[in-house]
Enzyme design. Sequence first.
Site, PDB file in Angstrom:
ATOM      1  N   ASP A  87       0.832  -1.206   0.000  1.00 21.95           N
ATOM      2  CA  ASP A  87       0.000   0.000   0.000  1.00 21.95           C
ATOM      3  C   ASP A  87       0.871   1.262   0.000  1.00 21.95           C
ATOM      4  O   ASP A  87       1.978   1.249   0.529  1.00 21.95           O
ATOM      5  CB  ASP A  87      -0.897  -0.030   1.247  1.00 21.95           C
ATOM      6  N   ASN A 103     -10.769  -2.674  -5.881  1.00 20.35           N
ATOM      7  CA  ASN A 103      -9.979  -1.690  -6.645  1.00 20.35           C
ATOM      8  C   ASN A 103     -10.632  -1.273  -7.968  1.00 20.35           C
ATOM      9  O   ASN A 103     -10.240  -0.268  -8.562  1.00 20.35           O
ATOM     10  CB  ASN A 103      -8.561  -2.207  -6.919  1.00 20.35           C
TER      11      ASN A 103
END
Length: 246
Positions: free
Chosen positions: A24, A72
Amino acid sequence: MPDGRDKRKPQTRAGPRHVAIIMDGNGRWAQARGRPRLFGHHAGARRVREIVTACPDLGVKYLTIFAFSTENWRRTQTEVAGLMNLFRRYIVKEMQEFVKNDVRVRFIGDRVRLDAKLRALMDETEAVTAHCSGTNLTVAVNYGGRDEVARATRRLAQDVAAGRLKPENVDEETLPRYLDTCVLPDPDLVIRTSGEARISNFLLWQSAYAEYEFIDTLWPDFTSEIFTDLIQGYGTRERRYGAVPA
Ligand code: FPP
């Protein structure tokens, strides 16, 4: 001491065999440089190679990385298309490198929504590296832990309906055989970069007893030195699986 160890010294145990990483912070890394988010994803992809290469010396036999989640797709069309394009280019560029470095590649997640070219490249990479016996790299693409459990349960239910499995024989050992990760051991250590302390639907079933490391470093800054420190730190922790220490 029969095995030559001194019990008065703190005992360290073997390092993690299976490490899973939530990579991330690519977007923030790029934004901090005034660049588009995809610039961060490209920098992140370069780190993947560094971390995969570090695994053999650290005794990490299985590495599983979260590349694209079922959530996503909610990103802008530009970012999603850019990421898919990056995955395709990455696979083409790295395929022979994986073979050279004895890395066996697998993909987990639901491939149905991925474009045909990417799916074909994923199949080819799995086939071309199937004989490799060094590091096992698993890339999660269009992966969500709940989605994986739902898909596994559907297949399990089909086996029950077809008479191949008896409901009374379904136990903790049964469901994992239907998961995308059925050939992998459970992760020992899950790392998340970028300061967020969440697991974001990653390996929900498999991580029941994993250790977690949440670190502030953004993924494009995650070096093999930082990785090494985390692996070495793991060796000093005690895992009890709910039991009382001996
Ligand atoms: C999270 O950062 C990262 C992703 C959603 C994509 C991960 C992809 C890579 C590391 C690149 C390539 C990977 C492979 C296997 C080639 P973010 O965009 O959520 O960052 P932010 O939280 O700062 O916005």
